[in-house]
Design a protein around this motif. Structure first.
Motif, PDB file in Angstrom:
ATOM      1  N   ARG A 132      -6.973  -9.941   5.676  1.00 53.38           N
ATOM      2  CA  ARG A 132      -8.492  -9.738   5.630  1.00 53.38           C
ATOM      3  C   ARG A 132      -8.737  -8.271   5.532  1.00 53.38           C
ATOM      4  N   LYS A 133      -9.769  -7.924   5.060  1.00 50.20           N
ATOM      5  CA  LYS A 133     -10.186  -6.386   4.905  1.00 50.20           C
ATOM      6  C   LYS A 133      -9.427  -5.534   4.917  1.00 50.20           C
ATOM      7  N   ASN A 134      -9.299  -5.462   6.683  1.00 49.31           N
ATOM      8  CA  ASN A 134      -8.518  -4.531   7.238  1.00 49.31           C
ATOM      9  C   ASN A 134      -7.122  -4.362   7.324  1.00 49.31           C
ATOM     10  N   VAL A 135      -6.401  -5.424   6.555  1.00 52.64           N
ATOM     11  CA  VAL A 135      -5.061  -5.441   6.458  1.00 52.64           C
ATOM     12  C   VAL A 135      -4.310  -5.156   5.146  1.00 52.64           C
ATOM     13  N   ALA A 136      -3.441  -4.451   5.261  1.00 61.22           N
ATOM     14  CA  ALA A 136      -2.617  -4.014   4.059  1.00 61.22           C
ATOM     15  C   ALA A 136      -0.941  -4.451   4.398  1.00 61.22           C
ATOM     16  N   PHE A 137      -0.755  -5.378   3.700  1.00 60.37           N
ATOM     17  CA  PHE A 137       0.803  -5.919   3.823  1.00 60.37           C
ATOM     18  C   PHE A 137       1.615  -4.753   2.784  1.00 60.37           C
ATOM     19  N   LEU A 138       2.865  -4.338   3.416  1.00 59.94           N
ATOM     20  CA  LEU A 138       3.758  -3.527   2.742  1.00 59.94           C
ATOM     21  C   LEU A 138       5.019  -4.038   2.120  1.00 59.94           C
ATOM     22  N   ASP A 139       5.387  -3.806   1.136  1.00 58.50           N
ATOM     23  CA  ASP A 139       6.786  -4.314   0.594  1.00 58.50           C
ATOM     24  C   ASP A 139       7.704  -3.340   1.048  1.00 58.50           C
ATOM     25  N   THR A 140       8.837  -3.646   1.942  1.00 54.96           N
ATOM     26  CA  THR A 140       9.831  -2.831   2.212  1.00 54.96           C
ATOM     27  C   THR A 140      11.103  -3.203   1.681  1.00 54.96           C
ATOM     28  N   ALA A 141      11.433  -2.118   0.910  1.00 52.75           N
ATOM     29  CA  ALA A 141      12.631  -2.367  -0.017  1.00 52.75           C
ATOM     30  C   ALA A 141      13.921  -1.820   0.851  1.00 52.75           C
ATOM     31  N   ASN A 142      15.090  -2.456   0.663  1.00 50.58           N
ATOM     32  CA  ASN A 142      16.347  -1.941   1.287  1.00 50.58           C
ATOM     33  C   ASN A 142      16.868  -0.956   0.523  1.00 50.58           C
ATOM     34  N   VAL A 143      16.046   0.234   0.220  1.00 54.49           N
ATOM     35  CA  VAL A 143      16.691   1.130  -0.707  1.00 54.49           C
ATOM     36  C   VAL A 143      16.376   2.645  -0.020  1.00 54.49           C
ATOM     37  N   PRO A 144      17.454   3.400   0.562  1.00 54.06           N
ATOM     38  CA  PRO A 144      16.988   4.367   1.169  1.00 54.06           C
ATOM     39  C   PRO A 144      16.355   5.475   0.328  1.00 54.06           C
ATOM     40  N   LYS A 145      15.077   5.851   0.633  1.00 52.16           N
ATOM     41  CA  LYS A 145      14.357   6.650   0.048  1.00 52.16           C
ATOM     42  C   LYS A 145      13.076   7.194   0.876  1.00 52.16           C
ATOM     43  N   PHE A 146      12.484   8.198   0.448  1.00 57.46           N
ATOM     44  CA  PHE A 146      11.316   8.573   0.923  1.00 57.46           C
ATOM     45  C   PHE A 146       9.981   8.282  -0.089  1.00 57.46           C
ATOM     46  N   ALA A 147       9.189   7.091   0.382  1.00 53.37           N
ATOM     47  CA  ALA A 147       8.147   6.650  -0.683  1.00 53.37           C
ATOM     48  C   ALA A 147       7.019   7.369  -0.622  1.00 53.37           C
TER      49      ALA A 147
END
Length: 266
Positions: A132-147
């Motif tokens: 819904r409008k208040n939800v943002a799903f994140l893709d989390t990659a198994n790559v050590p970094k600061f996005a």
């Protein structure tokens, strides 16, 4: 505590090419999902929306109970995981909630499905939480970094606090304080091991947090510190700072200050 595909780590020990292929499949599975387009659009709309601002991240250690929530009036606050267990004790509400661990999302799905607070959840949460409008799903990659831009992907860093630090940076916050980051758990055992909770939880701000036989993963404090160091350096590189305003605790990666001093700074 990661929501990543467990096969990725196993494949890494077998063949780096298999690992690369697994990462591509993992990424494409999300890139081709229409929900990824909606979530990324929401995330892109938040990019630098609070440029130069200040924020507080409410971590879940027992010391969170020492925080004067009235002092946070008018301050942008990120709540983590089961922060809603605090709501019956105070009228304070965070401006957003972040959760990425699959056990946490499953256990707290009733709240996530009813709240109107902005939510940042791992894409694994689509199984339990309705879009819904208040939800943002994140893709989390198994790559050590600061996005610095989480609209594509981010790294979990073995702690939801690290994800919240990346989201805060994405939104433009450059001065961020942590409270309740005790970095110390009453329950001990191998890092990332899945265990069964006892009758009450002494490692978090509420005894019900992980209790009554639910599953949860033991922390990886060392790897969390590795991630925190990346966050500290990323903020510093862009003229910002992460402050540990926790009352006590064992997290020494970040410079310490009191919450009141942080809030008084201009």
């Amino acid at each position: 505590m990661s929501a990543e595909d467990p096969l990725l780590d196993a494949r890494a020990t077998i063949n780096p090419y298999l690992r690369a292929a697994a990462l591509v499949r993992h990424r494409l599975g999300w890139d081709l999902d229409p929900e990824s387009w909606r979530s990324r659009s929401r995330l892109k709309g938040l990019k630098d929306s609070h440029s130069g601002g200040r924020a507080v991240i409410l971590c879940n250690g027992p010391s969170l109970n020492k925080v004067d929530f009235d002092s946070l009036d008018g301050v942008f606050c990120f709540g983590l995981n089961k922060i809603n267990l605090l709501f019956e004790r105070t009228s304070f509400r965070p401006n957003a909630v972040v959760a990425v661990n699959p056990f946490v999302i499953e256990q707290n799905a009733p709240f996530f499905n009813e709240t109107e607070l902005p939510l940042f959840l791992s894409r694994a949460g689509r199984r339990q939480v309705r879009p819904r409008k208040n939800v943002a799903f994140l893709d989390t990659a198994n790559v050590p970094k600061f996005a610095r831009d989480v609209s594509i992907s981010c790294f979990e860093g073995h702690t939801v606090t690290y994800v919240a630090l990346q989201i805060a940076f994405h939104m433009g916050f450059r001065e961020v304080a942590l409270v309740g980051a005790d970095h110390n758990f009453a329950t001990s055992g191998p890092a990332n091991k899945t265990v069964i909770a006892g009758e009450k939880d002494e490692s978090h701000f509420d005894p019900r947090y992980f209790s009554g036989g639910v599953q949860w993963q033991l922390p990886d404090l060392f790897q969390s510190e590795v991630a925190y160091t990346m966050a500290r350096d990323a903020y510093a590189a862009f003229g910002g700072q992460v402050i540990n305003a926790t009352d006590g605790g064992k997290l020494e990666v970040f410079e310490r200050s009191s919450l009141s001093d942080f809030l008084l700074q201009k």
